[in-house]
Design a protein around this motif. Structure first.
Motif, PDB file in Angstrom:
ATOM      1  N   HIS A 129       0.819  -1.225   0.000  1.00 28.66           N
ATOM      2  CA  HIS A 129       0.000   0.000   0.000  1.00 28.66           C
ATOM      3  C   HIS A 129       0.849   1.270   0.000  1.00 28.66           C
ATOM      4  O   HIS A 129       1.046   1.841  -1.074  1.00 28.66           O
ATOM      5  CB  HIS A 129      -1.057  -0.089   1.101  1.00 28.66           C
ATOM      6  N   PRO A 130       1.400   1.726   1.123  1.00 33.16           N
ATOM      7  CA  PRO A 130       2.249   2.919   1.000  1.00 33.16           C
ATOM      8  C   PRO A 130       3.469   2.678   0.117  1.00 33.16           C
ATOM      9  O   PRO A 130       3.930   3.580  -0.579  1.00 33.16           O
ATOM     10  CB  PRO A 130       2.638   3.250   2.445  1.00 33.16           C
ATOM     11  N   GLY A 131       4.001   1.440   0.108  1.00 30.85           N
ATOM     12  CA  GLY A 131       5.190   1.150  -0.697  1.00 30.85           C
ATOM     13  C   GLY A 131       4.923   1.043  -2.181  1.00 30.85           C
ATOM     14  O   GLY A 131       5.830   1.232  -3.000  1.00 30.85           O
ATOM     15  N   GLY A 132       3.679   0.715  -2.564  1.00 27.78           N
ATOM     16  CA  GLY A 132       3.323   0.628  -3.985  1.00 27.78           C
ATOM     17  C   GLY A 132       3.980  -0.507  -4.742  1.00 27.78           C
ATOM     18  O   GLY A 132       4.044  -0.480  -5.976  1.00 27.78           O
ATOM     19  N   GLU A 133       4.445  -1.550  -4.043  1.00 19.30           N
ATOM     20  CA  GLU A 133       5.097  -2.669  -4.719  1.00 19.30           C
ATOM     21  C   GLU A 133       4.061  -3.613  -5.320  1.00 19.30           C
ATOM     22  O   GLU A 133       2.945  -3.738  -4.817  1.00 19.30           O
ATOM     23  CB  GLU A 133       5.993  -3.431  -3.742  1.00 19.30           C
TER      24      GLU A 133
END
Length: 201
Positions: free
Chosen positions: A87-91
């Motif tokens: 989510h925050p990392g966008g991986e």
């Protein structure tokens, strides 16, 4: 809380619940439901969502594998590790992310192989059913089971869907209000259109 690691709204709710733990006498357990299981056989789904669901099987299978090997409490750490990357990392969900998240949580990275195995599907479906049975199939995730207004009673509900995740006393007030309405006999729904997406902070 019943979650699917792929859902950004469940992630927001989970971060709120961790904040609730700080300000209310609450001990959150994270358990697995599956958007892929929930949507099996639904032909009317948009193509983009169908593609999303194809990669949603992996993380929930891994969560069940971790639960079976390490116990339920380890699921909490894995969910945080997966969610931070997704989510925050966008991986992108896939083998590299899964192995890295398992390592982040201090768990065996080899369990990433569970993503492509049906070995855990029976247990996954049982966990999903336990979470969804009290709320029905017209909702997704998050689903929360919480103490009801009568001792020994449990109330279950979808949501809350909230962004950004409230902090401090605001988190506690939302918890109080959610329990109040969810514990009201005959109460079913409060809703308004979402105008913004998840805010990860």
């Amino acid at each position: 809380m019943y979650f699917d690691p792929a859902c950004p709204w469940a992630w927001m709710t989970s971060r709120w619940l961790l904040e609730v733990e700080r300000v209310r006498p609450v001990d959150v357990e994270f358990r697995v439901m599956s958007l892929a299981v929930l949507n099996e056989g639904r032909d009317e789904l948009p193509e983009t969502y169908r593609e999303f669901l194809k990669t949603a099987w992996g993380p929930v299978r891994i969560c069940i594998a971790v639960e079976q090997k390490y116990g339920q409490k380890a699921v909490r750490d894995l969910y945080t590790a997966l969610g931070n990357r997704i989510h925050p990392g966008g991986e992108q969900r896939g083998p590299e992310l899964y192995a890295a998240a398992l390592a982040d949580a201090g768990l065996d990275p080899a369990l990433a192989a569970a993503a492509d195995s049906t070995e855990y599907d029976e247990a996954l479906r049982a966990s999903h059913e336990a979470g969804m049975r009290p709320v029905g199939t017209d909702v997704g995730t998050p689903v929360i089971h919480a103490p009801g207004p009568v001792d020994g009673e449990t109330v279950a509900f979808f949501g809350p869907v909230v962004t950004p995740a409230p902090k401090g006393d605001a988190a506690g007030r939302l918890w109080d209000g959610v329990l109040l309405v969810a514990g009201t006999p005959g109460f079913y729904e409060l809703k308004r259109s979402r105008t913004i997406g998840p805010i990860f902070d």
